[in-house]
Motif scaffolding. Structure first.
Motif, short mmCIF file in Angstrom:
data_model
loop_
_atom_site.label_atom_id
_atom_site.label_comp_id
_atom_site.label_asym_id
_atom_site.label_seq_id
_atom_site.Cartn_x
_atom_site.Cartn_y
_atom_site.Cartn_z
N LEU A 187 51.20 44.66 33.09
CA LEU A 187 51.94 44.60 31.53
C LEU A 187 51.83 43.42 30.78
CD1 LEU A 187 54.14 46.24 29.49
CD2 LEU A 187 55.97 43.96 30.89
N VAL A 188 51.24 44.01 29.70
CA VAL A 188 50.80 42.95 28.93
C VAL A 188 51.30 42.51 27.49
CG1 VAL A 188 48.46 42.58 29.87
CG2 VAL A 188 48.93 43.66 27.42
N ASP A 189 51.41 41.43 26.86
CA ASP A 189 51.70 40.69 25.46
C ASP A 189 51.26 41.49 24.99
OD1 ASP A 189 53.12 39.74 23.56
OD2 ASP A 189 53.66 37.62 24.47
N LYS A 190 51.82 42.46 23.66
CA LYS A 190 51.19 43.29 22.54
C LYS A 190 50.44 41.65 21.60
CE LYS A 190 55.42 44.55 19.08
NZ LYS A 190 55.61 45.57 19.05
N ASN A 191 51.58 40.68 21.38
CA ASN A 191 51.44 39.33 20.50
C ASN A 191 50.09 38.95 20.90
OD1 ASN A 191 53.09 40.85 18.31
ND2 ASN A 191 54.43 39.87 19.71
N LEU A 192 49.32 38.53 21.94
CA LEU A 192 48.66 37.96 23.19
C LEU A 192 46.55 39.19 22.62
CD1 LEU A 192 50.57 36.23 25.84
CD2 LEU A 192 49.75 36.21 23.22
N HIS A 193 45.90 37.96 23.10
CA HIS A 193 44.88 38.90 22.71
C HIS A 193 43.94 38.83 24.27
CE1 HIS A 193 45.80 39.74 18.89
NE2 HIS A 193 45.86 38.41 18.21
N LYS A 194 44.41 38.12 25.08
CA LYS A 194 43.48 37.85 26.09
C LYS A 194 44.37 38.49 27.50
CE LYS A 194 40.20 36.24 23.64
NZ LYS A 194 38.06 37.08 23.88
N HIS A 195 43.40 38.67 28.47
CA HIS A 195 44.06 39.37 29.33
C HIS A 195 43.25 38.80 30.87
CE1 HIS A 195 46.07 40.64 33.27
NE2 HIS A 195 45.73 41.42 32.87
N THR A 196 43.33 38.31 32.15
CA THR A 196 42.00 38.52 33.14
C THR A 196 43.09 39.56 34.13
OG1 THR A 196 43.11 36.41 33.39
CG2 THR A 196 41.50 36.00 31.93
N SER A 197 41.36 39.94 35.18
CA SER A 197 41.76 40.72 35.95
C SER A 197 41.01 40.52 37.20
CB SER A 197 42.04 41.95 36.11
OG SER A 197 42.92 41.94 35.21
N VAL A 198 40.61 40.59 38.36
CA VAL A 198 40.15 39.90 39.23
C VAL A 198 39.57 41.60 39.80
CG1 VAL A 198 39.68 39.17 41.58
CG2 VAL A 198 40.97 37.33 40.23
N TYR A 199 38.19 41.79 40.03
CA TYR A 199 37.85 42.83 41.07
C TYR A 199 37.38 42.93 42.52
CZ TYR A 199 38.40 45.85 36.43
OH TYR A 199 38.78 46.10 35.48
N TYR A 200 37.96 43.07 43.34
CA TYR A 200 37.28 42.53 44.46
C TYR A 200 36.61 43.58 44.99
CZ TYR A 200 41.44 39.49 44.31
OH TYR A 200 42.55 39.21 43.91
N GLU A 201 36.06 44.73 44.64
CA GLU A 201 34.91 45.36 44.93
C GLU A 201 34.33 45.56 43.66
OE1 GLU A 201 36.13 48.87 47.09
OE2 GLU A 201 36.48 48.36 48.74
N PRO A 202 32.63 45.70 43.91
CA PRO A 202 31.36 46.72 42.51
C PRO A 202 31.66 47.89 42.65
CG PRO A 202 30.85 46.00 44.93
CD PRO A 202 32.00 45.76 45.08
N GLY A 203 31.37 48.11 41.51
CA GLY A 203 31.19 49.15 40.77
C GLY A 203 31.10 49.65 39.15
#
Length: 421
Positions: A187-203
């Motif tokens: 879930l992200v804030d609809k009024n913001l514009h940035k979010h980060t996530s970590v990917y632990y496996e390539p692909g």
């Protein structure tokens, strides 16, 4: 909304009674995997294990399933579709002073507490739920939303910065989903514009911007490796191997000693060791390629007796996955050729049962509109090449326990593109 939630609870109860597996609170991951397969067999629709876990409250998610999911659950529960299930599970109205049983179509349904209702209130609830279902979720204008991403580095783990604009959303239920797996929906804030996530496996992933239960934007995202990467799969976060711990002069592989030195037990459940090389060669068209390697699983102690192994060609679409095991375990294998899928439960995968006391030669190649798979130079399977442009972007190998890979070759149009060891 409340009535639909109640109907969903009833539908789940019908399914639980049909299965006879005991209280759903005690179900394990394998139970949800079996349920997914049963639903696919009976309805022809695949509901992922993660979706089923969400529906049964194992994963936090505050929205009703999509119409397709509701229809599929209703069909598995014995109704034609969700609307039919709602109608069939209506409350029967009698005299005001009498108790009103719930009437359902499925036999042997568990006992429900009898609830007294005022007739007019019952009719109102039924009508409201039917109108709510008929109306459905209004379709959103996708052009009102933007969504993009950028990995911050090369290699794994890797953080990805998502840039989005969801200010047009009529609801606060705005999500970013990392891939096809809806358990990776945040879930992200609809009024913001940035979010980060970590990917632990390539692909190669397909990231999605989701409003309510509608995908309004999606795009392909490549998380590559810096040469070869190796890891030991763990529940919370993989344990990454140093290159010197798995890259050898004669191939790729790690030892049981290396695994144990990282305080990872080989028994009672042997860990899954994975090796990747993604984004380090020119993309190869799936319509005209050839791939060859030799592979050996070197651990068969205790619970690793099946010596489960896989080879995967990672594409910008669905992957190719070639599984291997000892002959006695082929029932547990799943072969995937992009759009085509074979389960050892329903098909003869005995050609994928091998003797790992020696190197096993595995190859696949596309020509004439067919992808042909061979084990030790004997053709085992053949599937059509999908009728859309797909490119191979990387390679992956996996061993339950330890194993080795050597003599890897990937060609395009008969010309070498990637060779290793």
């Amino acid at each position: 909304m409340v009535s639909e939630i109640n109907e969903l609870q009833r539908c789940k109860a019908v399914i639980e009674d049909k299965l006879g597996w005991g209280p759903a609170d005690s179900w394990q991951t394998a139970d949800f995997e079996n349920l997914s397969e049963l639903i696919l067999n009976e309805t022809g629709v695949s509901l992922s294990t993660s979706t089923l876990r969400r529906i049964w409250g194992r994963t936090e998610y505050h929205h009703l399933p999509s119409g397709t999911t509701l229809n599929t659950l209703a069909r598995f529960a014995g109704a034609g579709d969700w609307r039919a299930f709602v109608k069939q599970n209506r409350v029967v109205v009698t005299e005001p002073d009498e108790e009103l049983p719930l009437v359902v179509t499925s036999k042997n349904i568990r006992s429900w507490k009898k609830v007294a209702w005022i007739a007019s209130a019952v009719v109102t609830v039924i009508l409201v739920s039917m109108v709510a279902f008929d109306k459905g979720e209004p379709q959103l204008e996708k052009s009102a939303y933007t969504f993009d991403s950028r990995p911050v580095t090369r290699g794994i783990p890797n953080s990805v910065i998502f840039t989005y604009d969801a200010t047009a959303s009529p609801t606060d239920s705005v999500f970013i989903q990392q891939s096809w797996d809806d358990t990776r929906r945040v879930l992200v804030d609809k009024n913001l514009h940035k979010h980060t996530s970590v990917y632990y496996e390539p692909g190669s992933y397909k990231a999605k911007l989701v409003i309510g239960d509608q995908i309004v934007q999606e795009h392909k995202l490549l998380v590559g490796t810096d040469g070869w990467s190796g890891l030991i799969d763990q529940r919370k976060m993989p344990v990454y191997l140093k290159k010197e711990e798995f890259l050898r002069a004669d191939g790729i592989g790690t030892s049981t000693k290396t695994i144990e030195q990282k305080n990872i037990a080989l028994q009672p459940e042997p860990p899954l060791i994975k090796y990747f090389n993604v984004g380090n060669f020119e993309p190869v068209a799936l319509s005209d390629f050839s791939f060859l390697t030799e592979i050996k699983n070197e651990y068969n102690e205790g619970a690793a007796a099946c010596q489960l192994t896989y080879i995967s060609l990672l594409t910008d679409d669905a992957p190719i996955v070639i599984p291997l095991s000892v002959k006695g375990c082929v029932s547990d294998l799943y072969l995937m050729s992009v759009d085509d899928y074979l389960s050892g439960k329903k098909a003869d995968l005995s050609a994928l049962g091998v003797d790992f006391s020696d190197w096993v030669r595995v190859s696949c190649a596309a020509s004439g509109g067919k992808i042909r798979y061979s084990i030790n130079d004997r053709q085992a399977f053949e599937f059509p090449v999908p009728n859309r442009p797909i490119k191979i972007l990387g390679l992956a190998f996996g061993f339950r326990g330890t194993g080795s890979v050597r003599n890897i070759s990937l060609q395009s149009g008969g010309k070498p593109v990637f060779e290793a060891l």
